[in-house]
Design a protein around this motif. Sequence first.
Motif, PDB file in Angstrom:
ATOM      1  N   LYS A  20       0.997  -1.175  -0.108  1.00  0.00           N
ATOM      2  CA  LYS A  20      -0.139   0.016   0.103  1.00  0.00           C
ATOM      3  C   LYS A  20       0.931   1.200   0.196  1.00  0.00           C
ATOM      4  O   LYS A  20       1.738   1.351   0.884  1.00  0.00           O
ATOM      5  CB  LYS A  20      -0.884   0.094   1.286  1.00  0.00           C
ATOM      6  N   SER A  21       0.653   2.131  -0.824  1.00  0.00           N
ATOM      7  CA  SER A  21       1.430   3.422  -0.905  1.00  0.00           C
ATOM      8  C   SER A  21       0.696   4.395  -1.155  1.00  0.00           C
ATOM      9  O   SER A  21      -0.664   4.524  -1.506  1.00  0.00           O
ATOM     10  CB  SER A  21       2.467   3.346  -2.393  1.00  0.00           C
ATOM     11  N   PHE A  22       1.109   5.648  -1.038  1.00  0.00           N
ATOM     12  CA  PHE A  22       0.284   6.971  -1.321  1.00  0.00           C
ATOM     13  C   PHE A  22       1.112   7.636  -2.533  1.00  0.00           C
ATOM     14  O   PHE A  22       2.116   7.913  -2.632  1.00  0.00           O
ATOM     15  CB  PHE A  22       0.577   7.888  -0.169  1.00  0.00           C
ATOM     16  N   ASP A  23       0.034   8.049  -3.359  1.00  0.00           N
ATOM     17  CA  ASP A  23       0.366   8.785  -4.838  1.00  0.00           C
ATOM     18  C   ASP A  23       0.380  10.326  -4.452  1.00  0.00           C
ATOM     19  O   ASP A  23      -0.846  10.796  -4.119  1.00  0.00           O
ATOM     20  CB  ASP A  23      -0.705   8.388  -5.715  1.00  0.00           C
ATOM     21  N   ASP A  81      -3.983   9.963  -3.369  1.00  0.00           N
ATOM     22  CA  ASP A  81      -4.769   8.911  -2.926  1.00  0.00           C
ATOM     23  C   ASP A  81      -4.054   7.744  -2.804  1.00  0.00           C
ATOM     24  O   ASP A  81      -2.740   7.725  -3.212  1.00  0.00           O
ATOM     25  CB  ASP A  81      -5.852   8.471  -4.050  1.00  0.00           C
ATOM     26  N   TYR A  82      -4.521   6.622  -2.205  1.00  0.00           N
ATOM     27  CA  TYR A  82      -3.567   5.400  -1.769  1.00  0.00           C
ATOM     28  C   TYR A  82      -4.009   4.710  -2.976  1.00  0.00           C
ATOM     29  O   TYR A  82      -4.957   4.522  -3.561  1.00  0.00           O
ATOM     30  CB  TYR A  82      -4.082   4.700  -0.523  1.00  0.00           C
ATOM     31  N   GLU A 125      13.829   2.027   0.221  1.00  0.00           N
ATOM     32  CA  GLU A 125      12.264   2.299   0.246  1.00  0.00           C
ATOM     33  C   GLU A 125      11.681   1.418   1.297  1.00  0.00           C
ATOM     34  O   GLU A 125      12.090   0.248   1.302  1.00  0.00           O
ATOM     35  CB  GLU A 125      11.891   2.226  -1.064  1.00  0.00           C
ATOM     36  N   THR A 126      10.677   2.069   1.740  1.00  0.00           N
ATOM     37  CA  THR A 126      10.065   0.947   2.870  1.00  0.00           C
ATOM     38  C   THR A 126       8.462   1.086   2.428  1.00  0.00           C
ATOM     39  O   THR A 126       8.083   2.052   1.762  1.00  0.00           O
ATOM     40  CB  THR A 126       9.837   1.705   4.310  1.00  0.00           C
ATOM     41  N   PHE A 127       7.785   0.071   2.572  1.00  0.00           N
ATOM     42  CA  PHE A 127       6.335  -0.162   2.147  1.00  0.00           C
ATOM     43  C   PHE A 127       5.655  -1.034   3.191  1.00  0.00           C
ATOM     44  O   PHE A 127       6.406  -1.836   4.029  1.00  0.00           O
ATOM     45  CB  PHE A 127       6.162  -0.317   0.765  1.00  0.00           C
ATOM     46  N   ARG A 161      -7.064   1.848  -5.196  1.00  0.00           N
ATOM     47  CA  ARG A 161      -6.488   1.775  -6.739  1.00  0.00           C
ATOM     48  C   ARG A 161      -5.492   0.728  -6.874  1.00  0.00           C
ATOM     49  O   ARG A 161      -4.700   0.565  -6.264  1.00  0.00           O
ATOM     50  CB  ARG A 161      -6.209   3.111  -6.989  1.00  0.00           C
ATOM     51  N   LEU A 162      -5.634   0.033  -8.097  1.00  0.00           N
ATOM     52  CA  LEU A 162      -4.245  -1.219  -8.321  1.00  0.00           C
ATOM     53  C   LEU A 162      -3.717  -0.667  -9.339  1.00  0.00           C
ATOM     54  O   LEU A 162      -4.191  -0.230 -10.446  1.00  0.00           O
ATOM     55  CB  LEU A 162      -5.014  -2.575  -8.629  1.00  0.00           C
ATOM     56  N   VAL A 163      -2.316  -0.484  -9.184  1.00  0.00           N
ATOM     57  CA  VAL A 163      -1.369  -0.286 -10.315  1.00  0.00           C
ATOM     58  C   VAL A 163      -0.455  -1.513 -10.422  1.00  0.00           C
ATOM     59  O   VAL A 163       0.180  -2.157  -9.535  1.00  0.00           O
ATOM     60  CB  VAL A 163      -0.479   0.904  -9.869  1.00  0.00           C
ATOM     61  N   PRO A 164      -0.016  -1.468 -11.787  1.00  0.00           N
ATOM     62  CA  PRO A 164      -0.529  -1.042 -12.897  1.00  0.00           C
ATOM     63  C   PRO A 164      -1.984  -1.054 -13.216  1.00  0.00           C
ATOM     64  O   PRO A 164      -2.521  -2.170 -12.941  1.00  0.00           O
ATOM     65  CB  PRO A 164       0.443  -1.370 -13.878  1.00  0.00           C
ATOM     66  N   GLU A 165      -2.324   0.002 -13.950  1.00  0.00           N
ATOM     67  CA  GLU A 165      -4.102  -0.162 -14.130  1.00  0.00           C
ATOM     68  C   GLU A 165      -4.545  -1.357 -14.964  1.00  0.00           C
ATOM     69  O   GLU A 165      -5.545  -2.032 -14.496  1.00  0.00           O
ATOM     70  CB  GLU A 165      -4.361   1.004 -14.773  1.00  0.00           C
TER      71      GLU A 165
END
Length: 78
Positions: free
Chosen positions: A24-27, A32-33, A46-48, A64-68
């Motif tokens: 889970k990351s923040f854009d 948004d997440y 980098e941490t997540f 939202r799931l990326v890549p779309e």
Amino acid sequence: MKKGEIRTLAIFVFKNDSLILVAKSFDKVNEDYYGRPIGEGIEYRETFKLLWKSIDDFKNNKLRLVPEKLFDLLRDPN
């Protein structure tokens, strides 16, 4: 990364019934997440946080799931 440079990325999708493992990351741009499967080009230090998330959370736009286009690959064929 330099402009015009192409970088190879790898994504690993771990699926358990109707759950997938995502970071889970923040854009900051869209404010948004989003969730993304582990892999890609993780930068040094980098941490997540990894979470098991229901595919329905992405289907119902809770996250939202990326890549779309990845969601299309994960849909249940039934």
